[in-house]
Design an enzyme around this catalytic site. Structure first.
Site, mmCIF file in Angstrom:
data_model
loop_
_atom_site.group_PDB
_atom_site.id
_atom_site.type_symbol
_atom_site.label_atom_id
_atom_site.label_comp_id
_atom_site.label_asym_id
_atom_site.label_seq_id
_atom_site.Cartn_x
_atom_site.Cartn_y
_atom_site.Cartn_z
ATOM 1 N N ARG A 52 35.336 -34.950 -31.709
ATOM 2 C CA ARG A 52 34.171 -34.745 -32.577
ATOM 3 C C ARG A 52 33.257 -35.972 -32.549
ATOM 4 N NH1 ARG A 52 35.153 -33.300 -38.734
ATOM 5 N NH2 ARG A 52 35.880 -35.463 -38.745
ATOM 6 N N ARG A 101 13.055 -54.309 -37.302
ATOM 7 C CA ARG A 101 13.082 -52.939 -37.816
ATOM 8 C C ARG A 101 12.013 -52.119 -37.112
ATOM 9 N NH1 ARG A 101 10.541 -49.858 -41.924
ATOM 10 N NH2 ARG A 101 11.928 -48.294 -42.829
ATOM 11 N N LYS A 150 28.452 -35.846 -37.753
ATOM 12 C CA LYS A 150 29.092 -36.618 -38.836
ATOM 13 C C LYS A 150 28.387 -37.968 -38.994
ATOM 14 C CE LYS A 150 33.782 -37.584 -40.489
ATOM 15 N NZ LYS A 150 33.623 -37.068 -41.842
ATOM 16 N N GLU A 182 29.755 -26.253 -48.253
ATOM 17 C CA GLU A 182 31.029 -26.985 -48.189
ATOM 18 C C GLU A 182 31.113 -27.927 -49.386
ATOM 19 O OE1 GLU A 182 31.080 -29.430 -44.597
ATOM 20 O OE2 GLU A 182 28.910 -29.691 -44.770
HETATM 21 N N1 PMP Z 1 32.696 -31.524 -44.715
HETATM 22 C C1 PMP Z 1 32.154 -32.717 -45.028
HETATM 23 C C2 PMP Z 1 30.762 -32.744 -45.541
HETATM 24 C C3 PMP Z 1 32.907 -33.894 -44.892
HETATM 25 O O1 PMP Z 1 32.347 -35.083 -45.209
HETATM 26 C C4 PMP Z 1 34.239 -33.817 -44.449
HETATM 27 C C5 PMP Z 1 35.111 -35.047 -44.321
HETATM 28 N N2 PMP Z 1 34.490 -36.137 -43.774
HETATM 29 C C6 PMP Z 1 34.771 -32.557 -44.136
HETATM 30 C C7 PMP Z 1 33.969 -31.433 -44.272
HETATM 31 C C8 PMP Z 1 36.187 -32.412 -43.645
HETATM 32 O O2 PMP Z 1 36.308 -32.833 -42.316
HETATM 33 P P1 PMP Z 1 37.698 -33.363 -41.738
HETATM 34 O O3 PMP Z 1 38.698 -32.280 -41.980
HETATM 35 O O4 PMP Z 1 37.448 -33.573 -40.309
HETATM 36 O O5 PMP Z 1 38.020 -34.607 -42.499
#
Ligand code: PMP
Length: 286
Positions: A52, A101, A150, A182
Site C-alpha cells: 500500500r 517554501r 494514505k 469509514e
Molecule cells: N481508514 C482510515 C481513514 C484510516 O486512517 C485507517 C488506519 N490508518 C484505516 C481505515 C484502517 O487501515 P489499516 O487496517 O490498514 O490500519
C-alpha cells in the site's frame, strides 16, 4: 530509556531526531505513512503495508527512498533497538525539503524524500476497550476525495475524534450522502442477520490492510460478507457493528449516536472475528 528513532539513514535517540522546517511534510502535509502492528516482537502483514505504501507513493509521484527489503530491515532493527514486543511501528515518507517554501514539487532527482520511523509500545491484543466495545458518533465527512491514498493530512480525522470526545464517546464515523464512509482512523462494518456489511473499495475510503485480512478470514470461516455502502440509519438498526485497523485489530462498536446496538455489549460476530484475526495474523507474522 529514550526511544531510538530512524531518520534518513540514522538511528538516533528521539531527542536528537531532526527534520528541516522546510520539509514538505511539515509545510504542505505532502507525505504518506503506514502503521504496522507488532505482536510478540513480530510484524503483522508487513507485505500488505509495504504494497500500500508503494501505491500511495506512486499515486503522488513520490520516490521511494529505500527498497522494500531495506524497509523490512529498518523495521527489524528498530524493533531490536527498542526491544519492542507489542505495539506499532509508524513510518512516514515526505517529499523532502528543498530549503524553501514552494507549491511546485521539487525534482525528485535533486531533493531526496524524508524517511522517518518510530516505535510505539502499547498493549493491543488484550486491549480493555475490546472487552467492552466503543461508542461512536456520526460526523459529516469533510475530507478530500483521495482517501485511498494514505496521506498525513489527518486534521479532519483528528477533529472528528475531538468531537467524539467532547460528546463523551470514543470515536466517530464519517457520513457522506447519508452513507458511512469509514471511521476517523479505521474501516466501518455492520452485521445484520449474520451478514457482515462494509463499504466497497473506491477513492472514498482507505483500503485497510486489516480490512482485507478480516474479510478473507470471514469468508474462509463461511461468514457472509457484502461490500456496499450502508446508511447511518441502517447502522443504528444493525444487530452489531465493529471497526478494523492495524492498531485496533477488530474492535466492537456498541453504540452509534446514543443508540445502543443489540444488548449494548460486543456482538458475537465481532468477538469471533477478533479471535480469528489474532490467531491467523500471528501465523503469517514475520
Ligand atoms: N481508514 C482510515 C481513514 C484510516 O486512517 C485507517 C488506519 N490508518 C484505516 C481505515 C484502517 O487501515 P489499516 O487496517 O490498514 O490500519
Amino acid at each position: 530509556m529514550s526511544r531510538i528513532v530512524y531518520v534518513n539513514g540514522d538511528y538516533v535517540p528521539e531527542e536528537e531526531a531532526r527534520v528541516s522546517v522546510f520539509d514538505r511534510g511539515f509545510l504542505f502535509a505532502d507525505g504518506v505513512y503506514e502503521v504496522t502492528s507488532v505482536l510478540d516482537g513480530k510484524l503483522i502483514d508487513f507485505e500488505g503495508h509495504a504494497t500500500r505504501l508503494k501505491r500511495s507513493l506512486d499515486e503522488l509521484g513520490m520516490a521511494a527512498p529505500v527498497t522494500t527489503d531495506e524497509l523490512l530491515a529498518i523495521h527489524r532493527e528498530l524493533l531490536d533497538r527498542n526491544e519492542l514486543v507489542e505495539g506499532t511501528i509508524y513510518l512516514q515518507i515526505t517529499r523532502g525539503s528543498e530549503g524553501d517554501r514552494d507549491f511546485v514539487f521539487p525534482n525528485p532527482d535533486e531533493v531526496p524524500s524524508t524517511l522517518v520511523l518510530f516505535t510505539q509500545a502499547k498493549s493491543i491484543a488484550n486491549s480493555p476497550a475490546a472487552a467492552k466495545g466503543v461508542k461512536i458518533i456520526s460526523v459529516p465527512d469533510l475530507r478530500w476525495s483521495r482517501r485511498d491514498i494514505k496521506t498525513v493530512q489527518l486534521l479532519y480525522p483528528s477533529m472528528g475524534k475531538m468531537m467524539a470526545m467532547a460528546a463523551g464517546k470514543d470515536d466517530a464515523w464519517m457520513i457522506e450522502d447519508a452513507h458511512v464512509t469509514e471511521g476517523t482512523s479505521n474501516n466501518a462494518y455492520i452485521v445484520k442477520d449474520g451478514k457482515i456489511v462494509t463499504r466497497h473499495l473506491s477513492n472514498e475510503i482507505l483500503h485497510g490492510i486489516t480490512r482485507a485480512a478480516v474479510l478473507r478470514f470471514a469468508r474462509e470461516a463461511q461468514m457472509e460478507v457484502e461490500e456496499r455502502a450502508f446508511t447511518i440509519d441502517e447502522a443504528k438498526s444493525a444487530d452489531e457493528a465493529f471497526i478494523t485497523s492495524a492498531s485496533a485489530f477488530v474492535m466492537p462498536v456498541v453504540e452509534i449516536d446514543e443508540t445502543p446496538l443489540g444488548d449494548g455489549a460486543p456482538g458475537p460476530v465481532a468477538t469471533r472475528l477478533r479471535e480469528i484475526y489474532l490467531d491467523e495474523s500471528m501465523k503469517s507474522a514475520i
